[in-house]
Scaffold this active site. Structure first.
Site, PDB file in Angstrom:
ATOM      1  CB  THR A  78      -9.665 -87.889  20.000  1.00 35.28           C
ATOM      2  OG1 THR A  78     -10.054 -89.165  20.033  1.00 35.28           O
ATOM      3  CG2 THR A  78      -9.865 -87.183  18.739  1.00 35.28           C
ATOM      4  CE  LYS A  83     -12.038 -84.323  22.446  1.00 33.25           C
ATOM      5  NZ  LYS A  83     -11.390 -85.389  22.106  1.00 33.25           N
ATOM      6  CE  LYS A 114     -11.498 -90.646  17.089  1.00 33.86           C
ATOM      7  NZ  LYS A 114     -12.656 -91.623  17.059  1.00 33.86           N
TER       8      LYS A 114
HETATM    9  N1  LIG Z   1     -16.364 -92.495  24.254  1.00 35.00           N
HETATM   10  C1  LIG Z   1     -16.017 -92.763  22.874  1.00 35.00           C
HETATM   11  O1  LIG Z   1     -16.728 -93.125  22.216  1.00 35.00           O
HETATM   12  C2  LIG Z   1     -14.907 -92.660  22.291  1.00 35.00           C
HETATM   13  C3  LIG Z   1     -13.803 -91.518  22.639  1.00 35.00           C
HETATM   14  N2  LIG Z   1     -12.592 -91.270  22.346  1.00 35.00           N
HETATM   15  C4  LIG Z   1     -11.774 -90.360  22.806  1.00 35.00           C
HETATM   16  O2  LIG Z   1     -11.030 -90.780  24.023  1.00 35.00           O
HETATM   17  C5  LIG Z   1     -10.726 -89.891  24.915  1.00 35.00           C
HETATM   18  C6  LIG Z   1     -11.464 -90.382  26.166  1.00 35.00           C
HETATM   19  O3  LIG Z   1     -12.680 -90.612  25.986  1.00 35.00           O
HETATM   20  P1  LIG Z   1     -13.846 -91.102  26.847  1.00 35.00           P
HETATM   21  O4  LIG Z   1     -13.336 -92.162  27.723  1.00 35.00           O
HETATM   22  O5  LIG Z   1     -15.047 -91.220  26.348  1.00 35.00           O
HETATM   23  O6  LIG Z   1     -13.963 -90.091  27.946  1.00 35.00           O
HETATM   24  P2  LIG Z   1     -14.389 -89.800  29.555  1.00 35.00           P
HETATM   25  O7  LIG Z   1     -14.924 -88.281  29.601  1.00 35.00           O
HETATM   26  O8  LIG Z   1     -14.982 -90.618  30.084  1.00 35.00           O
HETATM   27  O9  LIG Z   1     -12.870 -89.752  30.216  1.00 35.00           O
HETATM   28  C7  LIG Z   1     -11.783 -89.039  30.367  1.00 35.00           C
HETATM   29  C8  LIG Z   1     -10.827 -89.390  31.144  1.00 35.00           C
HETATM   30  O10 LIG Z   1      -9.757 -88.100  30.877  1.00 35.00           O
HETATM   31  C9  LIG Z   1      -9.569 -87.676  32.466  1.00 35.00           C
HETATM   32  N3  LIG Z   1      -9.287 -86.394  32.589  1.00 35.00           N
HETATM   33  C10 LIG Z   1     -10.160 -85.231  32.135  1.00 35.00           C
HETATM   34  N4  LIG Z   1      -9.432 -84.170  32.365  1.00 35.00           N
HETATM   35  C11 LIG Z   1      -8.572 -84.440  33.203  1.00 35.00           C
HETATM   36  C12 LIG Z   1      -7.366 -83.738  33.642  1.00 35.00           C
HETATM   37  N5  LIG Z   1      -7.255 -82.380  33.621  1.00 35.00           N
HETATM   38  N6  LIG Z   1      -6.310 -84.041  34.184  1.00 35.00           N
HETATM   39  C13 LIG Z   1      -6.051 -85.600  34.009  1.00 35.00           C
HETATM   40  N7  LIG Z   1      -7.194 -86.527  33.762  1.00 35.00           N
HETATM   41  C14 LIG Z   1      -8.245 -85.813  33.034  1.00 35.00           C
HETATM   42  C15 LIG Z   1     -10.643 -88.313  33.039  1.00 35.00           C
HETATM   43  O11 LIG Z   1     -10.355 -88.533  34.415  1.00 35.00           O
HETATM   44  P3  LIG Z   1     -11.726 -88.285  35.615  1.00 35.00           P
HETATM   45  O12 LIG Z   1     -12.012 -89.639  35.503  1.00 35.00           O
HETATM   46  O13 LIG Z   1     -10.783 -87.954  36.859  1.00 35.00           O
HETATM   47  O14 LIG Z   1     -12.629 -87.226  35.247  1.00 35.00           O
HETATM   48  C16 LIG Z   1     -10.929 -89.715  32.516  1.00 35.00           C
HETATM   49  O15 LIG Z   1     -10.114 -90.595  32.793  1.00 35.00           O
HETATM   50  C17 LIG Z   1     -11.345 -88.571  24.281  1.00 35.00           C
HETATM   51  O16 LIG Z   1     -10.075 -87.956  23.755  1.00 35.00           O
HETATM   52  C18 LIG Z   1     -12.370 -89.147  23.117  1.00 35.00           C
HETATM   53  O17 LIG Z   1     -12.541 -88.089  22.225  1.00 35.00           O
HETATM   54  C19 LIG Z   1     -12.162 -92.037  21.088  1.00 35.00           C
HETATM   55  C20 LIG Z   1     -13.019 -92.848  20.602  1.00 35.00           C
HETATM   56  C21 LIG Z   1     -14.412 -93.131  21.189  1.00 35.00           C
HETATM   57  O1  LIG Z   2     -14.521 -90.717  18.903  1.00 38.18           O
HETATM   58  C1  LIG Z   2     -15.309 -91.455  18.940  1.00 38.18           C
HETATM   59  C2  LIG Z   2     -15.695 -92.370  17.927  1.00 38.18           C
HETATM   60  C3  LIG Z   2     -16.970 -93.088  18.347  1.00 38.18           C
HETATM   61  C4  LIG Z   2     -17.035 -94.259  17.162  1.00 38.18           C
HETATM   62  O2  LIG Z   2     -16.192 -94.521  16.182  1.00 38.18           O
HETATM   63  O3  LIG Z   2     -18.261 -94.896  17.156  1.00 38.18           O
END
Ligand SMILES: NC(=O)C1=CN([C@@H]2O[C@H](COP(=O)(O)OP(=O)(O)OC[C@H]3O[C@@H](n4cnc5c(N)ncnc54)[C@H](OP(=O)(O)O)[C@@H]3O)[C@@H](O)[C@H]2O)C=CC1
Ligand SMILES: O=CCCC(=O)O
Length: 359
Positions: A162, A305, A237
């Site tokens: 996102t 964010k 989104k």
């Molecule tokens: N969780 C949710 O319900 C949802 C999340 N999203 C979006 O999806 C994305 C991921 O979310 P989510 O999986 O929950 O987040 P997490 O915080 O669990 O994971 C983030 C990921 O990004 C990596 N990362 C962070 N900073 C860096 C960097 N500087 N360089 C390289 N890798 C980096 C992390 O690596 P490391 O493991 O090393 O920290 C990890 O793999 C976000 O944009 C979020 O807004 C969208 C829909 C739903």
């Molecule tokens: O970006 C996160 C969305 C979470 C949701 O759709 O439930």
């Protein structure tokens, strides 16, 4: 274990989804086809060097087939189950994550590992990225040892993180300068839908990559929207998450107010669930919020964010969004209280009046 693809009764993957509108594709009418049958092969037209097709496709020629190689960058809460679903569907998946240990469970289930985004992209046909925020998405795509260094004509990059439209356009420009195709595809749906392959993809960018990647999106999701130019998926989104963040803040106020006036907030959750403002989010999160428990599905820092980025989007078109602006402030307070890594439902804590704050 082969994962069942939910597709309309057709032998051809590219025409496999039910088209309910010019841009929306839902999975319907289950037929059982495993990802291991998805192949990519060179095509003769310039813009796309490969296309996905079913082994049941009568036009396929086995001698031309190459098993699809799928890259996955970013194995956090969302990336890990998404990549797992691809592996369990029989795909040839290569993973990378900044913190290498998060790759290990997937490697033990058959994933390959490369030590940089560049190496993943250079060894795969299509590479997905699921990163935390605009900064990490840009760094992983365009930075030193970034994916773009391993991309070239005939490959595709699908960013499911996102981010805001300008970031997505920057990444797109960088990726496309290599000759590769780019698709932005942020997802609606959280940890459980990711585990269950029930995400909603909001895609925009290269239509041919959208079509090529469709069988893979259908393994990870229940529906997909193609929204046109890069930036439209990101905007959709952010609008959805802006609404969601405000809904959660309003719900939090209601839970606390009900308790203050002597009502049982659990009963409020039940009342809401039966009426016009019922939402799965309230029924799922309400019971644990009442107990002050916030097991993380969507980290609060990511919700803040998204509000920040949505406010930027609104600013860019002079759209007033006073409710989102106030909501953003509340999430910032929650972050300052150390709740960044809790679920976003922990925003309720920012509304709780501490004893030492009472007059
Ligand atoms: N969780 C949710 O319900 C949802 C999340 N999203 C979006 O999806 C994305 C991921 O979310 P989510 O999986 O929950 O987040 P997490 O915080 O669990 O994971 C983030 C990921 O990004 C990596 N990362 C962070 N900073 C860096 C960097 N500087 N360089 C390289 N890798 C980096 C992390 O690596 P490391 O493991 O090393 O920290 C990890 O793999 C976000 O944009 C979020 O807004 C969208 C829909 C739903
Ligand atoms: O970006 C996160 C969305 C979470 C949701 O759709 O439930």
């Amino acid at each position: 274990m082969a994962k069942v693809l939910m597709v309309k009764g057709s032998n051809h993957y590219l025409s496999s989804a039910a088209i309910l509108s010019p841009t929306t594709h839902f999975r319907t009418n289950p037929i059982s086809i495993s990802c291991s049958r998805i192949r990519f092969r060179p095509t003769t037209y310039n813009s796309v060097q490969f296309r996905a097709f079913s082994s049941q496709d009568s036009t396929s020629s086995p001698k031309d087939e190459v098993a699809a190689r799928i890259g996955f960058l970013g194995l956090g809460i969302m990336g890990s189950p998404m990549a797992l679903n691809l592996i369990q569907a029989g795909c040839d998946v290569t993973v990378w994550n900044r913190t290498k240990s998060k790759c290990d469970p997937l490697i033990s289930l058959g994933a390959k590992y490369k030590s940089s985004p560049e190496e993943v992209a250079s060894s795969c046909d299509v590479t997905f990225a699921m990163l935390a925020d605009p900064e990490s998405a840009v760094d992983v795509a365009c930075g030193k040892q970034g994916a773009a260094n391993g991309l070239s004509s005939g490959k595709g990059y699908v960013d499911v993180s996102t981010v805001d439209g300008p970031t997505s356009k920057l990444i797109s420009t960088h990726i496309k300068s290599t000759g590769a195709l780019f698709l932005e595809a942020p997802v609606s749906g959280s940890k459980k839908p990711a585990e269950d392959g029930q995400l909603i993809f909001l895609t925009a960018g290269d239509k041919s990559l959208y079509e090529t990647a469709a069988p893979l999106l259908d393994i990870m999701g229940k529906s997909r929207f193609y929204l046109g130019d890069v930036g439209n998926g990101a905007a959709m989104k952010l609008v959805v998450n802006m609404i969601m963040g405000s809904m959660m803040a309003s719900f939090s106020e209601g839970l606390l107010l009900s308790e203050k006036v002597g009502l049982d907030p659990s009963v409020l959750v039940e009342v809401i669930s039966q009426g016009a403002i019922s939402a799965p989010m309230y029924s799922m999160k309400g019971p644990s919020m009442v107990k002050s428990l916030y097991p993380t599905a969507f980290p609060l820092k990511h919700q803040q964010k998204d509000l920040r980025l949505a406010l930027g989007l609104a600013e860019s078109v002079s759209q007033p969004t006073p409710i989102a602006a106030a909501t953003n402030e509340l999430y910032k307070v929650a972050k300052s209280r150390g709740l960044s890594d809790d679920d976003f439902s922990a925003v309720i804590e920012a509304l709780k009046v501490k004893l030492d704050q009472r007059s």
